[in-house]
Design an enzyme around this catalytic site. Structure first.
Site, PDB file in Angstrom:
ATOM      1  N   SER A 162     -11.008  -4.896   7.328  1.00  0.00           N
ATOM      2  CA  SER A 162      -9.798  -5.620   6.916  1.00  0.00           C
ATOM      3  C   SER A 162      -8.877  -4.710   6.109  1.00  0.00           C
ATOM      4  CB  SER A 162     -10.183  -6.865   6.119  1.00  0.00           C
ATOM      5  OG  SER A 162     -10.869  -7.776   6.938  1.00  0.00           O
ATOM      6  N   ASN A 188      -5.643  -4.331   5.997  1.00  0.00           N
ATOM      7  CA  ASN A 188      -4.437  -4.858   5.358  1.00  0.00           C
ATOM      8  C   ASN A 188      -4.752  -5.726   4.150  1.00  0.00           C
ATOM      9  OD1 ASN A 188      -1.453  -4.745   5.858  1.00  0.00           O
ATOM     10  ND2 ASN A 188      -1.710  -6.947   5.557  1.00  0.00           N
ATOM     11  N   ASP A 189      -5.948  -6.291   4.068  1.00  0.00           N
ATOM     12  CA  ASP A 189      -6.329  -6.992   2.848  1.00  0.00           C
ATOM     13  C   ASP A 189      -6.367  -6.019   1.674  1.00  0.00           C
ATOM     14  OD1 ASP A 189      -6.489  -9.549   3.789  1.00  0.00           O
ATOM     15  OD2 ASP A 189      -8.659  -9.627   3.912  1.00  0.00           O
ATOM     16  N   HIS A 190      -6.930  -4.838   1.902  1.00  0.00           N
ATOM     17  CA  HIS A 190      -6.932  -3.828   0.846  1.00  0.00           C
ATOM     18  C   HIS A 190      -5.501  -3.398   0.515  1.00  0.00           C
ATOM     19  CE1 HIS A 190     -11.247  -3.151   0.474  1.00  0.00           C
ATOM     20  NE2 HIS A 190     -11.331  -3.209   1.792  1.00  0.00           N
ATOM     21  N   GLY A 235      -3.738  -5.950  -1.510  1.00  0.00           N
ATOM     22  CA  GLY A 235      -4.246  -5.932  -2.876  1.00  0.00           C
ATOM     23  C   GLY A 235      -3.675  -4.787  -3.680  1.00  0.00           C
TER      24      GLY A 235
END
Length: 800
Positions: A565, A567-569, A572
């Site tokens: 994932s 793009n989650d990182h 964030g």
């Protein structure tokens, strides 16, 4: 320069080249006055229009807009005095000079070494491939090598074809952390007058930002059959409920989330009889058969086009995502509504560029700007940077308890109300908690399912450095408790779908009345307005919609994409940067503000290379394996070695190419004039790759890596979690730590914040909390409730 943005008035001296220039891009895009030393960093492919080409190449347009240019040669001793004068007046200095490279620059090395004496309140951030110290501190890297050595290529690609994430995402991650370190250090310096040196290791950043890899390795005994070492499995997510598959026309990210029931009903309405086997099954029964369900779903989507399936699936609240190409991104109606592409103001042709992927409603970001057309006279910079009057401005920043003078962590005294879940939001708040912020994770047992449960390893990995307080917003007394808590906080962060917190009574207008100094951050999938504001999305959905899935593919595929994932990182990281910028703005204005961050826009912004190339040059980027999309280095590929492992090799300039030829004992290649320049090698990519593949096949990956790095060639074997846990560089720099006691998991390793600070180890890190572990602390200290009142609230469901 225009005094706009959250960092208006912040002075940045930029000594970066290709690795670090994204960090200064982040700061310049927030209104900081960034002075970039000209000539450092490769320009990338040429721009088509003469006026654009006169400002630099594609890399300059992607990374150097909104910066001043200063024509100073750091290698010339007689010009170092100019840099000394600037450093003495700067707030932040950024460099990406590895120790060996710095030593070769002679007097510039002396200047870098004396920065703290020149300016005691200066925040100096060094972003290097492996950090300043350790056995590999002088090793060379590229984005591809960073992805191989850091673990990205262990989980991205196909079993027989490792892939790096498209678009230099490893360098982007390093730039994010460098910017976060710079702004966290600035926050502290504004109060204490104390400067910092922060040693950021790209290798540590990448290793610590690959979602499930170390969760599986460190917690395999709690994961019910998941392997300890995740492998490459194309687009299939580690949970097994997200995949990318061909539709009748186009490609689609498919998933039965968040609930299989609407999907099963849809398939039956469509006459797809295979779905009948799932009728009447409960959620747990269906998820136990998820492999079978996903196979059924793959057959179903072949009946329709990807665009229809995306639109209809979202209408039914199914988190499908069409895999979109660059031309589709440019035509996206959500981007048009939110003005993601904005025209630049300059004397050249009309040209829209991607804007900042977050909307600040108090100190808006400046619009996109081109690279500087000429050097700024030194006297103009000095006039804009008058000497600071003594120590840094010590105005109070936080309304809560004063910062503990014994706590050297840079964000001590900042308090955050954390209404986040899964990964993007928790990753943001974990970063800030690691840096000393008091993060209060507010949750309920009812909403904490699967990866959001404290007894699930995913939660344990991404929710350290926080306190847990339960609060059920459906309880009639919850809003009053929330008000009293928010009044004691500096920041509120949430990453639910648009409108969820407003339905709880926690809308921006109400929160602003409660606490005018509050920074309110929303991290929804597509933003809080526009035709896609209600699109249901998880990271794989966003990857498909923002171009990351399309571009991260071999040339003949469209269904591979990112292996974690990513793009989650990225979201964030982006949220943490914006929060720190808003804290600096609040120091000046005394006011908080709302930040509307769209995860879709973050992902699209990370492929700006392709977007700008399309908009400015009329060139449409297509997937091409591990070829670098910005500066097409040849070689830049991953090769199978003789021991069954894989080796990434890059030559980022002609000197490295010649060194590579010598190591391979291929004088014929080194002397061949048709391979003498990078453009020539691009035309003979197959020949170069064949030579390297033959050489790698004859030796083990680790041996070949050592040979090449000794010769100054960027090379790295594809490392998995086991390799990285034993990685000698990580071990030497103390990257791995251990929580000794966890009530459920016992002793477990973890990765520290991916940088070394000059005067703090950031200890103690706080292990992830269990449900309501800090109810009595939080509601007693911050809300003023007695132990009896808290106990009654727990019994009545308020604090559950």
């Amino acid at each position: 320069m225009s005094e706009v943005g959250s960092l208006a008035g912040v002075r940045v001296l930029d000594l970066t080249r290709d690795l670090g220039r994204f960090a200064s891009t982040l700061l310049a895009g927030m209104g900081a006055d960034v002075v970039k030393i000209a000539g450092w960093g490769q320009p990338g492919r040429a721009m088509v229009h003469p006026a654009a080409a006169a400002r630099g190449g594609l890399a300059d347009w992607v990374y150097d807009g909104a910066k001043r240019r200063l024509d100073v040669d750091p290698a010339q001793a007689d010009q170092l005095g100019d840099l000394r004068r600037l450093a003495a007046r700067a707030d932040i200095v950024l460099d990406d000079l590895a120790p060996g490279e710095l030593a070769e620059l002679g007097e510039l090395a002396e200047l870098v070494g004396e920065l703290a004496e020149l300016n005691p309140a200066l925040v100096h951030v060094s972003l290097t491939p492996f950090g300043r110290g350790g056995p590999r501190q002088n090793w060379r890297s590229s984005d591809l090598v960073a992805g191989a050595l850091g673990g990205v290529c262990a989980v991205t690609g196909l079993p027989d074809a490792p892939l790096n994430s498209w678009g230099r995402q490893n360098y982007h991650f390093g730039g994010f952390v460098a910017a976060i370190a710079a702004l966290a250090g600035l926050h502290d310096a504004r109060q204490s007058g104390r400067g910092r040196h922060v040693d950021v290791s790209l290798h540590e950043v990448v290793t610590g930002s690959i979602e499930n890899v170390f969760m599986q390795y460190f917690y395999v005994d709690h994961l019910g059959g998941l392997p300890a070492l995740p492998t490459r499995q194309g687009a299939l997510h580690w949970l097994g409920v997200y995949d990318v598959v061909p539709a009748r026309q186009g490609t689609l990210m498919i998933t039965p989330t968040p609930s299989p029931a609407p999907l099963i009903a849809w398939m039956l309405e469509d006459g797809f009889e295979e779905a009948e086997r799932y009728v009447g099954l409960g959620l747990e029964e269906i998820l136990a058969r998820r492999t079978e369900l996903m196979a059924t779903l793959r057959r179903f989507v072949q009946r329709h086009d990807a665009g229809f399936l995306f639109t209809e699936g979202q209408r039914r609240r199914i988190a499908f995502g069409e895999v979109q190409s660059v031309p589709q991104l440019v035509a996206n109606p959500q981007f048009a509504h939110r003005r993601f592409f904005r025209p630049i103001e300059w004397e050249g042709p009309e040209l829209p560029l991607p804007a900042r992927p977050a909307q600040l409603h108090g100190t808006p970001h400046p619009g996109p700007r081109p690279p500087a057309g000429a050097s700024t006279p030194l006297q103009d910079v000095l006039a804009a940077w008058p000497p600071r009057p003594g120590l840094a401005d010590c105005a109070e920043v936080t309304p809560g308890p004063e910062q503990d003078p014994q706590d050297p962590r840079p964000l001590g005294g900042v308090r955050i109300a954390d209404f986040t879940w899964v990964l993007a939001g928790p990753f943001c708040t974990r970063l800030l908690g690691d840096l000393g912020a008091d993060v209060i994770k507010l949750q309920t047992e009812e909403r904490a399912t699967l990866v959001n449960k404290p007894d699930y390893p995913y939660y344990a990995v991404w929710n350290r450095s926080k306190r847990s307080a339960l609060l059920d917003m459906k309880h009639p007394d919850a809003l009053d408790v929330a008000r009293r808590l928010v009044q004691r906080c500096d920041v509120l962060v949430e990453n639910y779908s648009a409108g969820v917190l407003a339905r709880w009574g926690l809308d921006w207008e109400t929160l602003q009345e409660w606490n005018p100094r509050l920074i309110y951050v929303t991290m929804s999938g597509c933003g809080h307005d526009g035709p896609w504001s209600n699109v249901l999305s998880y990271a794989p959905t966003v990857h498909a919609l923002c171009g990351l899935t399309y571009l991260t593919n071999p040339a003949d595929r469209r269904d591979v994409g990112c292996g974690f994932s990513l793009n989650d990182h990225a979201a964030g990281f982006m949220a943490a940067v914006e929060i720190l910028g808003a804290l600096e703005a609040r120091r000046v204005t005394g006011k908080g503000q709302r930040i509307d961050l769209a995860q879709l826009e973050v992902g699209a912004w990370l492929v700006s290379t392709a977007l700008i190339d399309h908009l400015a040059n009329g060139r449409t980027t297509e997937p091409n394996g591990n070829a670098d999309g910005l500066i097409d280095h040849v070689p830049n590929e991953i090769y199978p070695s003789g021991d069954g492992r894989w080796l990434a090799v890059s030559a980022t300039d002609d000197d490295e190419w010649q060194s590579l030829c010598r190591v391979m004992d291929r004088a014929d290649l080194g002397a061949d004039p048709s391979l003498a320049g990078e453009t020539s090698r691009q035309a003979q990519r197959a020949r170069v790759d064949a030579a390297l593949a033959a050489w790698c096949a004859g030796r083990g990956a680790a041996t070949a890596m050592e040979q090449l790095q000794t010769a100054g060639v960027p090379a790295g074997m594809v490392q998995n979690a086991e390799d990285l846990y034993q990685d000698p560089q990580h071990r030497a720099r103390g990257f791995w730590r251990s929580f000794k006691e966890h009530p459920h998991f016992g002793e477990r390793p973890y990765d520290r914040f991916p940088a070394l600070w000059s005067d703090t180890d950031l200890e103690p890190y706080r292990r992830a909390p269990y449900f309501g572990e800090h109810n009595f602390e939080v509601y007693g200290e911050l809300v003023g409730l007695s132990d009896e009142e808290i106990a009654v609230g727990m019994g009545e469901g308020l604090f559950q």
